[in-house]
Design a protein around this motif. Structure first.
Motif, short mmCIF file in Angstrom:
data_model
loop_
_atom_site.label_atom_id
_atom_site.label_comp_id
_atom_site.label_asym_id
_atom_site.label_seq_id
_atom_site.Cartn_x
_atom_site.Cartn_y
_atom_site.Cartn_z
N PRO A 33 -1.46 -17.18 -5.08
CA PRO A 33 -1.61 -15.72 -5.04
C PRO A 33 -0.61 -15.05 -5.97
O PRO A 33 0.59 -15.36 -5.94
CB PRO A 33 -1.35 -15.38 -3.58
CG PRO A 33 -1.69 -16.63 -2.84
CD PRO A 33 -1.28 -17.75 -3.74
N ALA A 34 -1.08 -14.13 -6.78
CA ALA A 34 -0.26 -13.53 -7.83
C ALA A 34 0.97 -12.81 -7.28
O ALA A 34 2.03 -12.83 -7.91
CB ALA A 34 -1.11 -12.57 -8.66
N ALA A 39 7.37 -20.02 -4.89
CA ALA A 39 8.56 -20.87 -4.98
C ALA A 39 9.42 -20.69 -3.72
O ALA A 39 9.92 -21.67 -3.15
CB ALA A 39 9.36 -20.53 -6.23
N ARG A 40 9.59 -19.46 -3.30
CA ARG A 40 10.34 -19.19 -2.08
C ARG A 40 9.61 -19.74 -0.85
O ARG A 40 10.24 -20.31 0.05
CB ARG A 40 10.55 -17.67 -1.93
CG ARG A 40 11.23 -17.21 -0.65
CD ARG A 40 12.66 -17.64 -0.58
NE ARG A 40 13.34 -17.05 0.57
CZ ARG A 40 14.46 -17.53 1.11
NH1 ARG A 40 15.03 -18.60 0.59
NH2 ARG A 40 15.02 -16.95 2.14
N ASN A 61 -2.17 -29.79 2.35
CA ASN A 61 -3.46 -29.14 2.11
C ASN A 61 -3.66 -27.86 2.91
O ASN A 61 -4.78 -27.40 3.10
CB ASN A 61 -4.62 -30.11 2.40
CG ASN A 61 -4.57 -31.33 1.51
OD1 ASN A 61 -4.26 -31.22 0.33
ND2 ASN A 61 -4.83 -32.49 2.08
N ALA A 62 -2.56 -27.28 3.39
CA ALA A 62 -2.64 -25.95 4.01
C ALA A 62 -2.69 -24.91 2.89
O ALA A 62 -2.00 -25.05 1.88
CB ALA A 62 -1.44 -25.71 4.91
N PRO A 63 -3.49 -23.87 3.04
CA PRO A 63 -3.58 -22.87 1.98
C PRO A 63 -2.34 -21.99 1.92
O PRO A 63 -1.69 -21.75 2.95
CB PRO A 63 -4.80 -22.04 2.39
CG PRO A 63 -4.83 -22.15 3.89
CD PRO A 63 -4.36 -23.55 4.19
N TYR A 64 -2.00 -21.54 0.74
CA TYR A 64 -1.00 -20.47 0.65
C TYR A 64 -1.56 -19.22 1.33
O TYR A 64 -2.76 -18.94 1.23
CB TYR A 64 -0.71 -20.12 -0.81
CG TYR A 64 0.25 -21.05 -1.51
CD1 TYR A 64 1.57 -21.15 -1.11
CD2 TYR A 64 -0.18 -21.81 -2.58
CE1 TYR A 64 2.46 -21.99 -1.77
CE2 TYR A 64 0.69 -22.67 -3.26
CZ TYR A 64 2.01 -22.76 -2.84
OH TYR A 64 2.88 -23.59 -3.49
N PRO A 65 -0.71 -18.46 2.01
CA PRO A 65 -1.19 -17.21 2.60
C PRO A 65 -1.38 -16.14 1.54
O PRO A 65 -0.84 -16.24 0.43
CB PRO A 65 -0.06 -16.81 3.55
CG PRO A 65 1.17 -17.36 2.89
CD PRO A 65 0.73 -18.67 2.27
N LYS A 66 -2.13 -15.14 1.89
CA LYS A 66 -2.27 -13.99 0.99
C LYS A 66 -0.98 -13.17 0.98
O LYS A 66 -0.16 -13.30 1.88
CB LYS A 66 -3.48 -13.15 1.41
CG LYS A 66 -4.80 -13.85 1.14
CD LYS A 66 -5.99 -12.96 1.40
CE LYS A 66 -7.30 -13.67 1.05
NZ LYS A 66 -8.48 -12.81 1.32
N PRO A 67 -0.79 -12.34 -0.03
CA PRO A 67 0.42 -11.53 -0.11
C PRO A 67 0.63 -10.69 1.16
O PRO A 67 -0.33 -10.24 1.78
CB PRO A 67 0.17 -10.64 -1.33
CG PRO A 67 -0.75 -11.46 -2.19
CD PRO A 67 -1.65 -12.17 -1.23
N GLY A 68 1.90 -10.48 1.50
CA GLY A 68 2.24 -9.73 2.70
C GLY A 68 2.47 -10.60 3.91
O GLY A 68 2.77 -10.11 5.00
#
Length: 328
Positions: A33-34, A39-40, A61-68
């Motif tokens: 997500p942009a 990295a954090r 294989n867990a997805p990155y969360p959306k921003p926020g």
């Protein structure tokens, strides 16, 4: 108003059953997500799984969360309870200003124990309580009036706390109860929890046996909350599932993660430190989904020798370190 809770069930049973280190995060999506500091995120996930030798953590294989997203950028420390009962948790035990000061003190304790992760306070409110009496609806549950949910949301504002709405369905289902709370769950600071202990699929009276939820129930919640995030342009929701036995959550491997939802399996049992550690090891850390939580009981944890609660440092020494902490 106290009469509204005729036969409130005890929140938890004292029922318990008795190699390679992960080096990198492997998110499911190659599209980062942009506006998310990935990295954090990766650094904090490795921070939480210090010393893991099982290869289970961090969950691959867990997805990155959306921003926020709140987790793992913050640890959540929550006070749990119901406004009609002093026996169901610390949230309903004290006058609001006193309760908030106690919660602030716990927040400082956790920040001192792990300076790497800042802390957000939260109020975790049981808005549907299981009942021994079938009640007017025949469902062995009691839905709190919206006026009480409104009060909890107002109580959270002076300390900018998150709010969790938690349900004990009794003979009802999450499919029936969850949509009734949409007016609150469309608020960005309101999150959700379910308690399998009081999901009586087999028809037992709540409190007589420990209930259960299946991955299908959990996936319904994930899909529903995710749809609210999309519909109302909300940041990710935290979804907490309480657990202290294997049977409370069945088919955990079938739980489907979603970038809109941050899933927490919360170790909900009470007892001495060693018993709680074993429960966490086998039923939470041993069956990984995404994030983990840990409940501490001001009263029940001190009932038996060694008659003390676990300290923040002791809880944080667990693998993985819980990111959601709840006090009852």
């Amino acid at each position: 108003m106290k009469n509204i809770l005729k036969l409130t069930i005890a929140i938890c049973f004292a029922a318990y059953s008795f190699k390679s280190t992960a080096q990198t995060i492997q998110p499911d999506s190659t599209l980062k997500p942009a506006n998310l500091d990935t990295a954090r995120y990766d650094s904090l996930m490795l921070h939480l799984v210090h010393g893991d030798t099982t290869g289970k953590w961090p969950v691959k294989n867990a997805p990155y969360p959306k921003p926020g997203a709140i987790l793992p950028f913050y640890r959540v420390v929550a006070y749990y309870g119901n406004m009609y009962s002093k026996n169901m948790g610390v949230l309903g035990q004290y006058e609001p200003s006193v309760m908030r000061e106690k919660l602030r003190a716990e927040v400082k304790n956790w920040e001192a124990a792990d300076p790497e992760v800042p802390v957000k306070p939260a109020l975790h409110y049981i808005c549907v309580t299981a009942q021994a009496d079938a009640g007017a609806n025949g469902l062995h549950n009691l839905r709190m009036p919206f006026s009480q949910i409104d009060k909890v949301i107002e109580m959270a504002k002076p300390i900018n706390a998150l709010v969790f709405l938690d349900i004990q369905v009794g003979y009802s289902t999450v499919q029936k109860e969850l949509p009734l709370l949409e007016k609150y769950l469309k608020m960005p600071n309101v999150h959700f929890g379910i308690d399998p202990e009081f999901s009586m699929k087999e028809g037992s009276v709540p409190g007589k046996r420990i209930g259960t939820f299946d991955a299908d129930d959990i996936n319904f919640v994930i899909k529903y909350l995710s749809s609210l995030c999309d519909k109302y342009n909300l940041p990710p929701k935290i979804f907490v599932v309480h657990r202290f036995t294997k049977r409370m959550v069945t088919n955990y491997k079938n739980i489907k993660l979603d970038p809109n939802i941050q899933f927490v399996m919360d170790m909900d049992g009470w007892g001495g430190p060693e018993l709680k550690k074993r429960t966490y090891k086998y039923f939470v850390a041993g069956e990984p989904v995404e994030f983990t939580g840990f409940k501490l009981f001001y009263k029940n944890d001190i009932k038996k020798v060694p008659n003390r609660m676990m300290t923040p440092k002791e809880v944080l020494s667990l693998t993985p370190a819980p990111i959601y902490i709840q006090y009852q």
